[in-house]
Motif scaffolding. Sequence first.
Motif, short mmCIF file in Angstrom:
data_model
loop_
_atom_site.label_atom_id
_atom_site.label_comp_id
_atom_site.label_asym_id
_atom_site.label_seq_id
_atom_site.Cartn_x
_atom_site.Cartn_y
_atom_site.Cartn_z
N LEU A 160 0.76 -1.08 0.23
CA LEU A 160 -0.02 0.24 -0.17
C LEU A 160 0.78 1.36 0.12
O LEU A 160 1.80 1.28 0.98
CB LEU A 160 -0.97 0.00 1.27
CG LEU A 160 -1.90 1.15 1.25
CD1 LEU A 160 -2.94 0.74 0.25
CD2 LEU A 160 -2.55 1.31 2.87
N GLN A 161 0.80 2.03 -0.99
CA GLN A 161 1.38 3.31 -1.11
C GLN A 161 0.34 4.62 -0.66
O GLN A 161 -0.53 4.55 -0.87
CB GLN A 161 1.79 3.70 -2.47
CG GLN A 161 2.86 2.67 -2.99
CD GLN A 161 3.07 2.40 -4.58
OE1 GLN A 161 2.16 2.74 -5.36
NE2 GLN A 161 4.22 2.39 -5.00
N LEU A 162 0.98 5.40 0.44
CA LEU A 162 0.62 6.61 0.92
C LEU A 162 1.35 7.83 0.61
O LEU A 162 2.51 7.85 0.40
CB LEU A 162 0.53 6.41 2.34
CG LEU A 162 -0.17 4.94 2.76
CD1 LEU A 162 -0.31 5.05 4.67
CD2 LEU A 162 -1.78 4.88 2.50
N LEU A 203 1.33 10.16 8.90
CA LEU A 203 1.70 8.97 8.09
C LEU A 203 1.58 7.61 8.82
O LEU A 203 0.90 6.63 8.49
CB LEU A 203 2.89 8.98 7.25
CG LEU A 203 2.79 9.89 5.95
CD1 LEU A 203 4.22 10.21 5.51
CD2 LEU A 203 1.94 9.40 4.82
N GLN A 204 2.22 7.70 9.98
CA GLN A 204 2.33 6.54 10.78
C GLN A 204 1.11 6.17 11.54
O GLN A 204 0.57 5.04 11.47
CB GLN A 204 3.57 6.76 11.75
CG GLN A 204 4.76 6.60 11.31
CD GLN A 204 5.87 6.81 12.29
OE1 GLN A 204 6.18 5.81 13.21
NE2 GLN A 204 6.31 8.00 12.31
N LYS A 205 0.42 7.44 11.82
CA LYS A 205 -0.91 7.25 12.49
C LYS A 205 -1.95 6.42 11.70
O LYS A 205 -2.76 5.79 12.14
CB LYS A 205 -1.45 8.44 13.19
CG LYS A 205 -2.73 8.41 13.90
CD LYS A 205 -2.49 7.67 15.25
CE LYS A 205 -3.47 7.77 16.03
NZ LYS A 205 -3.52 7.03 17.49
N PHE A 206 -2.01 6.97 10.36
CA PHE A 206 -2.75 6.31 9.27
C PHE A 206 -2.56 4.92 9.23
O PHE A 206 -3.65 3.93 9.22
CB PHE A 206 -2.67 6.93 7.97
CG PHE A 206 -3.53 6.47 6.74
CD1 PHE A 206 -4.52 7.34 6.51
CD2 PHE A 206 -3.44 5.46 6.32
CE1 PHE A 206 -5.44 7.07 5.49
CE2 PHE A 206 -4.28 5.13 5.18
CZ PHE A 206 -5.31 5.82 4.90
N LYS A 210 -5.34 1.96 10.10
CA LYS A 210 -5.71 1.01 9.04
C LYS A 210 -5.44 -0.34 9.19
O LYS A 210 -6.12 -1.56 8.85
CB LYS A 210 -5.16 1.43 7.69
CG LYS A 210 -5.77 0.46 6.35
CD LYS A 210 -5.40 1.35 5.15
CE LYS A 210 -5.98 0.49 4.10
NZ LYS A 210 -7.30 0.48 4.03
N PHE A 211 -4.42 -0.76 10.08
CA PHE A 211 -3.90 -1.86 10.40
C PHE A 211 -3.74 -2.29 11.78
O PHE A 211 -2.82 -2.73 12.36
CB PHE A 211 -2.57 -2.50 9.71
CG PHE A 211 -2.36 -2.11 8.09
CD1 PHE A 211 -3.17 -3.16 7.14
CD2 PHE A 211 -1.90 -1.17 7.71
CE1 PHE A 211 -3.10 -3.07 5.82
CE2 PHE A 211 -1.90 -0.86 6.14
CZ PHE A 211 -2.55 -1.83 5.37
#
Length: 250
Positions: A160-162, A203-206, A210-211
């Motif tokens: 997954l690319q963010l 970014l890390q919190k996302f 999500k996971f």
Amino acid sequence: MITFENINTLGHLVIENHQYKHIHYPEMLLRYDSNFIEFKNTPSLAEFKNAENYLRNYHLKNGQKHVKFYFPANEKPAVEILDYMKKTGYAIGFLELYTIQPRQFPSVVDNPDIEIDVVTDKTLETFLELQYQQDLEFGSEFANQKIELHKRNFEEQNILQLIAFYKGNPAGSVDVIVSKETAEIDSLGVDENFQKKGIGSRLQKFVMEKFHDKTIILVADGEDTPREMYRRQNYQNHGFKYHAHKVYEN
């Protein structure tokens, strides 16, 4: 138990014996982390020199000017090997393995100026341009090869690319490599023009949200400052691994 074996390796196994694994990635010959030998057991100096000679000759046949080696996890190379590498021009470093359960990640203040999106067909070109500009410091040939790698990753079901935007401007990104039990944070980066704004944390919190049902893992350079950030964010250290590389002039 999470170990370095849980970290994704980009490359193809050329040979494996009792002493080491040889990984090669013809799709990106300039990527040192995909073209290397990883020792399964701590070598003697003579064994290291034999492996060095083998890899050097293999790389020469492919137009590669480097050699790279990883040593067994949680073991420091023998003194005579370290001395030899220092005398012959190797760059020596070590990696650290970190894990965290998503619920342990600190709370992050919501900033409406920051938007995190999954890369789609509509944002792929923006994502690629951001990556290209960041990779140019390693040369245009490397940056171009990396673009092709990002395109391949875009097609991978387990990656997954963010991309992060700051006030509408592309500002940061991360790849997440997903397996049954883990989600690996890879290539987390923030453009130097947008650092210290909380983008890396968002970014890390996302990823954590999500996971939320997986163990989040990552590898950090043992001598770089991001490792201190990870420790403040409650990541736990699960070991180290030494590595060394050398670039030949011809």
